[in-house]
Design an enzyme around this catalytic site. Structure first.
Site, PDB file in Angstrom:
ATOM      1  N   GLU A 115       0.807  -1.223   0.000  1.00 56.51           N
ATOM      2  CA  GLU A 115       0.000   0.000   0.000  1.00 56.51           C
ATOM      3  C   GLU A 115       0.843   1.277   0.000  1.00 56.51           C
ATOM      4  O   GLU A 115       0.650   2.175   0.821  1.00 56.51           O
ATOM      5  CB  GLU A 115      -0.982  -0.026   1.185  1.00 56.51           C
ATOM      6  CG  GLU A 115      -1.893  -1.251   1.113  1.00 56.51           C
ATOM      7  CD  GLU A 115      -2.822  -1.432   2.317  1.00 56.51           C
ATOM      8  OE1 GLU A 115      -2.854  -0.534   3.178  1.00 56.51           O
ATOM      9  OE2 GLU A 115      -3.508  -2.454   2.377  1.00 56.51           O
ATOM     10  N   GLU A 133      -5.225 -10.993  -1.335  1.00 60.10           N
ATOM     11  CA  GLU A 133      -6.068 -10.799  -0.134  1.00 60.10           C
ATOM     12  C   GLU A 133      -7.548 -10.819  -0.481  1.00 60.10           C
ATOM     13  O   GLU A 133      -8.353 -10.036   0.047  1.00 60.10           O
ATOM     14  CB  GLU A 133      -5.727  -9.461   0.558  1.00 60.10           C
ATOM     15  CG  GLU A 133      -4.277  -9.303   0.923  1.00 60.10           C
ATOM     16  CD  GLU A 133      -3.969  -8.021   1.695  1.00 60.10           C
ATOM     17  OE1 GLU A 133      -4.899  -7.390   2.226  1.00 60.10           O
ATOM     18  OE2 GLU A 133      -2.780  -7.666   1.770  1.00 60.10           O
TER      19      GLU A 133
HETATM   20  O1  9MR Z   1      -6.897  -8.400   8.448  1.00 59.55           O
HETATM   21  C1  9MR Z   1      -5.940  -7.624   9.132  1.00 59.55           C
HETATM   22  C2  9MR Z   1      -6.461  -7.223  10.495  1.00 59.55           C
HETATM   23  O2  9MR Z   1      -6.705  -8.360  11.283  1.00 59.55           O
HETATM   24  C3  9MR Z   1      -5.454  -6.292  11.155  1.00 59.55           C
HETATM   25  O3  9MR Z   1      -5.986  -5.828  12.364  1.00 59.55           O
HETATM   26  C4  9MR Z   1      -5.126  -5.113  10.248  1.00 59.55           C
HETATM   27  C5  9MR Z   1      -4.030  -4.228  10.845  1.00 59.55           C
HETATM   28  O4  9MR Z   1      -2.828  -4.947  10.944  1.00 59.55           O
HETATM   29  O5  9MR Z   1      -4.684  -5.571   8.981  1.00 59.55           O
HETATM   30  C6  9MR Z   1      -5.618  -6.387   8.319  1.00 59.55           C
HETATM   31  O6  9MR Z   1      -5.077  -6.818   7.088  1.00 59.55           O
HETATM   32  C7  9MR Z   1      -4.870  -5.813   6.100  1.00 59.55           C
HETATM   33  C8  9MR Z   1      -3.607  -6.185   5.353  1.00 59.55           C
HETATM   34  O7  9MR Z   1      -2.518  -6.327   6.238  1.00 59.55           O
HETATM   35  C9  9MR Z   1      -3.291  -5.167   4.274  1.00 59.55           C
HETATM   36  N1  9MR Z   1      -4.429  -4.977   3.382  1.00 59.55           N
HETATM   37  C10 9MR Z   1      -5.708  -4.711   4.025  1.00 59.55           C
HETATM   38  C11 9MR Z   1      -6.003  -5.792   5.065  1.00 59.55           C
HETATM   39  C12 9MR Z   1      -7.394  -5.586   5.680  1.00 59.55           C
HETATM   40  O8  9MR Z   1      -7.467  -4.382   6.389  1.00 59.55           O
END
Ligand code: 9MR
Length: 372
Positions: A168, A283
């Site tokens: 990102e 994802e």
């Molecule tokens: O699914 C993830 C969630 O459990 C965490 O709290 C969050 C912060 O670390 O990140 C979420 O995963 C994200 C991923 O790392 C990057 N793309 C978006 C995902 C969903 O928010």
């Protein structure tokens, strides 16, 4: 620069598309998925092969506590990726410590079941521990970033087959193609943080596939077009400078009420191929907050949304992997941001909360190869 199919430790053969017994059984059980999968043979005929390996993001705490969840992962996945355990927030309580306990639980599970591992993520604004705000110079920033990447990537060298090196990098709404999301690394290193991260990852594991991962690049609209352009700008820059990058990761958090920009996404993917880069879906899930409550209707719409996206991608470049962000509605990030106004639980993933396959799973079986 390596390009190709993203083969893993546990083998990766190019398999001609053939429906498996499970595909047929689940497809029949799913019923409502029939329409959604009817047009899939077309997609596979066009791509010729079903090359994607299926995988899912995994939570270490659930893996340790929930046998049904562990069994579902082992039964279906050829790849897994820690959902949080390899983020800076989870690994780095302080500037001097690394905590690998949870990541090691997931790595041991992968080893036990002969599942390949992906790594997520080495540089992400969303998981920066507070102590990184105290970094006070360019040299300190570079030293800290490189040391982290060297330590983490070399620990899992030969085990983590591919890494989301930078996640990102593009801001929510980029004003120009060179706009980057501001955080500690851009503050001190500017755009160089991206090349620094990729080079450090390649040095620590020359065999790992290195991925630039991004979200919100699939839909119709100026914001999404601007995000595709900015992502391509970063990728092109890296390739032209000889920085080791192998693939673009399309996160694929699909918004069910948005239309996939078929032309825009396919043009983007052709450009990615011209750069010699592979594509992964990293994802995938379908954000169902705006869909009708009725479960059969909702599940069919979710499956159709995933099918439409995967079809659009596969027509240009069959992805080398398709990972969903979780495997079961029992464990999903979606309600953190997208609760439904009718208060019904979200259903964004291929298994329901009881680990039963939904029509979405039938779609995945058409586009990817599962564990057995
Ligand atoms: O699914 C993830 C969630 O459990 C965490 O709290 C969050 C912060 O670390 O990140 C979420 O995963 C994200 C991923 O790392 C990057 N793309 C978006 C995902 C969903 O928010």
């Amino acid at each position: 620069m390596q390009t190709g199919n993203g083969e893993g430790r546990h083998g990766f053969e190019m398999t001609q598309f053939l429906p498996t017994r499970r595909t047929l059984v689940t497809g029949a059980l799913a019923g409502v998925a029939t329409a959604a999968i009817a047009s899939l043979n077309g997609a596979n005929a066009q791509s010729g092969v079903r090359r994607a390996r299926y995988g899912a993001a995994v939570r270490a705490d659930a893996l340790a506590a929930d046998a049904a969840y562990a069994a579902a992962l082992a039964a279906r996945c050829r790849l897994i990726v820690p959902e949080g355990s390899l983020k800076w927030s989870d690994l780095r309580p302080s500037a001097t410590e690394f905590r690998f306990t949870d990541a090691d639980i997931i790595a041991a599970f992968a080893d036990r079941h002969r599942i390949d591992l992906r790594g997520h993520t080495l540089a992400w604004y969303g998981a920066m521990p507070a102590w990184t705000e105290a970094i006070a110079s360019r040299a300190e920033a570079e030293r800290t970033l490189v040391h982290h990447i060297e330590t983490v990537v070399s620990r899992y060298a030969g085990r983590i087959v591919s890494w989301d090196v930078v996640n990102e990098a593009v801001p929510e709404k980029p004003a120009t193609v060179s706009d980057l999301r501001p955080f500690a690394w851009t503050r001190w290193l500017g755009a160089d943080y991206i090349a620094i991260a990729f080079r450090a990852a390649a040095a620590a594991d020359p065999n790992a596939r290195l991925v630039l991962n991004e979200y919100d690049v699939e839909f119709v609209g100026a914001r999404f077009a601007a995000r595709r352009a900015a992502l391509l700008h970063i990728a092109r820059n890296l390739v032209e400078r000889g920085v080791p990058i192998h693939a673009i990761g399309l996160q694929g958090h699909l918004l069910a009420d948005r239309e996939i920009d078929r032309d825009g996404l396919q043009t983007f993917l052709r450009e990615v191929r011209v750069l010699g880069l592979d594509v992964l879906v990293t994802e995938l899930d379908v954000i169902d907050a705006s869909l009708p409550g009725a479960i059969e209707v909702r599940d069919a719409r979710v499956a159709e949304c995933a099918r439409s996206f995967l079809n659009t991608v596969a027509e240009v470049t069959p992805p080398s992997a398709i990972l969903t962000w979780g495997i079961s509605d029992r464990y999903t990030w979606v309600p953190m941001y997208f609760t439904r106004s009718d208060a019904l639980p979200n259903r964004p993933l291929p298994l329901d909360a009881q680990m039963r396959p939904k029509p979405f799973m039938a779609v995945l079986e058409q586009f990817s190869r599962m564990a057995s």
